[in-house]
Design an enzyme around this catalytic site. Structure first.
Site, PDB file in Angstrom:
ATOM      1  N   TRP A 211     -17.353  14.502  14.591  1.00 29.91           N
ATOM      2  CA  TRP A 211     -16.500  14.460  13.332  1.00 29.91           C
ATOM      3  C   TRP A 211     -17.026  15.216  12.324  1.00 29.91           C
ATOM      4  O   TRP A 211     -18.192  15.124  11.794  1.00 29.91           O
ATOM      5  CB  TRP A 211     -16.230  12.898  12.950  1.00 29.91           C
TER       6      TRP A 211
ATOM      7  N   LYS B 156     -11.944  16.413  14.180  1.00 32.07           N
ATOM      8  CA  LYS B 156     -12.584  16.091  15.236  1.00 32.07           C
ATOM      9  C   LYS B 156     -12.762  17.523  16.028  1.00 32.07           C
ATOM     10  O   LYS B 156     -11.898  18.049  16.728  1.00 32.07           O
ATOM     11  CB  LYS B 156     -11.665  14.953  15.965  1.00 32.07           C
TER      12      LYS B 156
ATOM     13  N   THR C  77       0.739  -1.053  -0.224  1.00 27.70           N
ATOM     14  CA  THR C  77       0.016  -0.009   0.094  1.00 27.70           C
ATOM     15  C   THR C  77       0.977   1.286  -0.061  1.00 27.70           C
ATOM     16  O   THR C  77       1.914   1.297   0.719  1.00 27.70           O
ATOM     17  CB  THR C  77      -0.827  -0.004   1.047  1.00 27.70           C
TER      18      THR C  77
ATOM     19  N   GLU D 262      -5.412  -4.277   1.452  1.00 24.16           N
ATOM     20  CA  GLU D 262      -5.366  -5.155   2.679  1.00 24.16           C
ATOM     21  C   GLU D 262      -6.735  -5.996   2.469  1.00 24.16           C
ATOM     22  O   GLU D 262      -6.815  -6.715   3.367  1.00 24.16           O
ATOM     23  CB  GLU D 262      -5.488  -4.192   4.008  1.00 24.16           C
TER      24      GLU D 262
END
Lengths: 548, 548
Positions: A447, A442, A188, A333
């Site tokens: 959020w 945040k 990645t 993944e």
């Protein structure tokens, strides 16, 4: 009393050599089309690729490669790459795919970390290969994916793929090892820290292929002609490297050329029915078609992934060209496919316009996986379509660790992998990515999605690129700051942008500052480089105190 | 040099509890419809069945059942049966399905051999259960699939299913065992020797579900409403017990009523899009529709298996009702699906009439399996569409042995299972069953298909049932003899039948004798009982010498 009892079914290992073996045996004459950088098209079939893959196995053995050794490839999608792929896997070696579009130093890091002694690369990457060889003495042998007459001029020793396998026998006894054996290695392009390698097993790739063949996923059939735009160095080309041969679909491998005209011509010339691609390639195709009054005669559907697909693309393909665009979500993944935005019964019953809201989401979870939304403390969050949470995923096709132990433990106590994505899940089970966890702002315990503000800001006529990052705030922990790169000739000031945003986002989402920059930094994979932005903002402090 | 390297993917066992868990979590409100013997329809959903399955696990534990223990069910397709199914599997017990339509002595043998201590049965089978209890003292507890008010009157003690699970908690930690653990037990009604048990594993059932969900197999989606005509006691209802919940398809369970009107009404009332059935049920449905001028509003496709589907049924459904009939082939030992007659690209390009020749075959092999045709010495035979051979099959969903070691070693030296079928495979990979191996007539080193002669003979107006068996012959080893049962009022003699066959079969296939009988013996599963015919022909000798 009674002891554990095993079933009495055959013990056949799920190794991927069985897939190309099936294709060769039952769909041997089904075509595989490869286009090289010059636009030349070569035609072969599953039976030939299968034979060449066995020659690759023999050539690897002759080169001293043993099961478990990594073999690096750095190539575009081609039949030769496919033969190398299965030849390595069949003998138990691990195919390590390198992305030639990364920065040289990244490729060098990844290649060195993977530890391959042998590199098979596209001739177009010859210069890059030269640099790698200087930095990685462990690479003992270089092969180029070409015939002898197309070999690049190099200062180092190298062999043409066709010669390398040419004298090898087309027989090799594949498999015979555990399905949990490593099969492929893909890194990645980590936005934090070094790139990390995902080590796929035969089992995970095989199960992923089966999972994605469902009607509610990629739905490939033997009648499909698949244009594989997504590169083989991106998480197994979304597994299509396995799923297409598994059903005997005709495979069209476009090489390096991704411009609209080249893609369009390939679709029409080869009768493509299905494709898998990232939005940018599909955007280029759309622009070419619109500019040249083109239409499709065979294309039916496309899976789009890699990043969120704009509604305009989905609508144009559906309404103007009769092609169904379906979003998928996944990451290296996750093998990669995790969700697909295929309608369930209740969504299918809605109007086209109502369905669009679901087509814009990343979709429903494939059976076999588990998925949950959690807050920073690991508490479950509701599936109400609006509460964002960290997206966690579990299953036989999900990574449990990175190669070489990089990144340490990446699973929570229930065995879920933290995707690093923030998303919502609605009551129909549709997941929608709202941000990357590290980019979410945040503020006061809530959020704020950086991506959502960016997308809206980019709707302003004068804005070319918008980027939102969180800046430390004494009271609210973080507050959003918006950076804007204006279009050439575009004119707007902070008040204009603020006015434009008003009413489109919640009041407390309004950026505390709007900063105009000449150029927003873009990373090697084409995404906004927020690390660089944050570095540039070091020492910056918010211009005013916000009251809520 | 380098040692074996495992992949770094999550170690998640493929246990079937994950499937119903997925359905409950992501398709919890999707309906499951059950019809009882009185025609009453009850509606539930995946979330409820999942909860009830957990209650079943607790009830089984309370009854002293341990992982590996067999639990017998003898029931029609219903939501209660489904809850028992997953409740047993989830806790590691082995669900042993009994077919209530077999002869009592067969059921008794099978139930005894399976060794269950607990039997859950349909109330309609109460009398049969009483007989079983007398013969099998090992059965300690009987539960009936019903509410307390529907309990049958019995001389033995029994509990209503709803009461049995009613007080149990709906929480139970499923799984946690190896995917190779036994999951289900199903006996083949062997035509030679005693019935033999196939012991499915969680792994084989899970992989089978994934294999069959492909577009080129059953192609179920979340948008489908599935009428599951094929019984759960027939090889996992062709795996649909797993594949339908895996995608969240609505499930319609018809209970015991299989007449045309009942099936038709259920299809229309519930909006059925897909069904899986044997030809006889579909023939009854066709007759009802034709006799009552009915049409379908939602049904799209049907998979037919169990025995070859007549062309007339396939044509009527396609041409008159717009329903695609696809044949599948398999057996208890193959989980069961092995081949499906879905068109590949080259067949799909043919005319409707040309495609019919392929629709009449049993189809193409699912990826993950291997299949070969061999002669009596095990030599490979060509895939030319005309050379018949023993059909051998291999893969993770194929049995490697029978329960309790019955039948000894059933695999050849390469691990292939002998299906006992004789078939051809054509150049497109389509397999067609031509006979059972024990019924094929071996004459002069060549094989004569008893089924093919029977099918042609039954085309004669006067013939109700035709049966061909081989009779020992001093020169040719065996020669075919044809038995005919005439329709009531039908008139034909041997010369008529012989004349009718001439030109339709090869000269050397012509039966050496044609015998008229009042009644051709039919076995308990509705197939011609050739064992009984051969017994009846004991002492019979051929009437004349054949010259070739």
């Amino acid at each position: 009393m009674s002891k554990k009892m095993d079933g009495l079914m055959q013990e056949v290992e799920l190794t991927v050599d069985r897939i190309i073996g099936h294709a060769a045996h039952w769909h041997g004459g089904r075509e595989i089309i490869s286009r090289d950088a010059d636009g030349n098209v070569t035609r072969t079939d599953y039976a030939s690729v299968h034979r060449n893959a066995k020659r690759v196995s023999n050539a690897l053995c002759a080169a001293g490669i043993k099961p478990g050794d990594r073999i690096a490839t750095m190539g575009w999608n081609s039949a030769r790459h496919l033969a190398a792929w299965y030849g390595a896997a069949g003998m138990g070696a691990v195919l390590h795919t390198l992305n030639p579009r990364l920065f040289a130093e990244q490729i060098s890091y990844i290649a060195k970390h993977g530890g391959s002694k042998l590199l098979i690369a596209d001739p177009s990457t010859a210069e890059l290969v030269g640099q790698l060889l200087e930095q990685i003495p462990a690479i003992e042998q270089v092969i180029f994916f070409c015939a002898r007459e197309n070999m690049p001029k190099t200062s180092f020793e190298a062999i043409a793929f066709d010669n390398w396998i040419g004298d090898q026998p087309a027989e090799y006894e594949w498999g015979g090892f555990d399905e949990k054996s490593a099969c492929g290695l893909c890194y990645t392009s980590g936005t934090t820290g070094n790139p990390k390698g995902v080590l796929y097993s035969h089992r995970s790739n095989y199960i992923h292929a089966l999972m994605t063949l469902q009607s509610d996923a990629l739905a490939l059939s033997s009648r499909d002609t698949v244009l594989l735009v997504v590169p083989m160095y991106h998480a197994n080309a979304w597994g299509v490297v396995y799923s297409a041969p598994a059903v005997g679909a005709k495979l069209v491998l476009p090489g390096q050329r991704m411009d609209g005209e080249s893609i369009y011509n390939l679709i029409e010339e080869e009768g493509v029915t299905y494709s898998a691609a990232v939005p940018t390639v599909w955007q280029m195709l759309l622009e070419y078609m619109q500019g040249n009054d083109k239409h499709f005669t065979t294309l039916e559907r496309v899976t789009i992934g890699g990043s969120a697909c704009p509604e305009s693309i989905i609508r144009a393909f559906r309404d103007d060209y009769g092609v169904d665009v379906v979003q998928g979500w996944g990451m290296t993944e996750t093998s990669p496919l995790g969700t697909v935005s295929v309608p369930n019964a209740s969504v299918a019953a809605k109007s086209d316009n109502e369905q669009m809201a679901y087509k814009l989401k990343q979709g429903r979870l494939l059976c076999g996986l588990e998925m949950k939304l959690v807050d920073d403390e690991g508490n479950h969050l509701p599936h109400d379509g609006k509460t964002p949470g960290r997206l966690m995923i579990k299953g036989p096709t999900i990574a449990r660790a990175y190669f070489g132990g990089e990144g340490g433990n990446v699973l929570d106590e229930d065995g879920f992998f933290d995707t690093g994505d923030v998303s919502t899940i609605d009551s129909e089970g549709y997941m929608q990515i709202t941000d990357r966890a590290k980019d979410v702002v945040k503020s006061g315990g809530e959020w704020i999605s950086s991506i959502e503000i960016e997308n809206i800001a980019m709707g302003h006529d004068a804005v070319a690129i918008a980027a939102v990052v969180g800046v430390v705030h004494p009271k609210w922990d973080e507050r959003p700051v918006l950076l804007c790169q204006l279009k050439s000739g575009g004119r707007a000031d902070a008040a204009d942008i603020r006015e434009y945003l008003e009413g489109k986002i919640a009041k407390w989402w309004m950026p505390d500052d709007i900063i105009f920059v000449d150029e927003i930094p873009i990373g090697p994979t084409g995404k906004i480089d927020k690390l660089a932005i944050r570095a540039g903002l070091k020492g910056y402090s918010l211009p005013f105190e916000v009251t809520r």
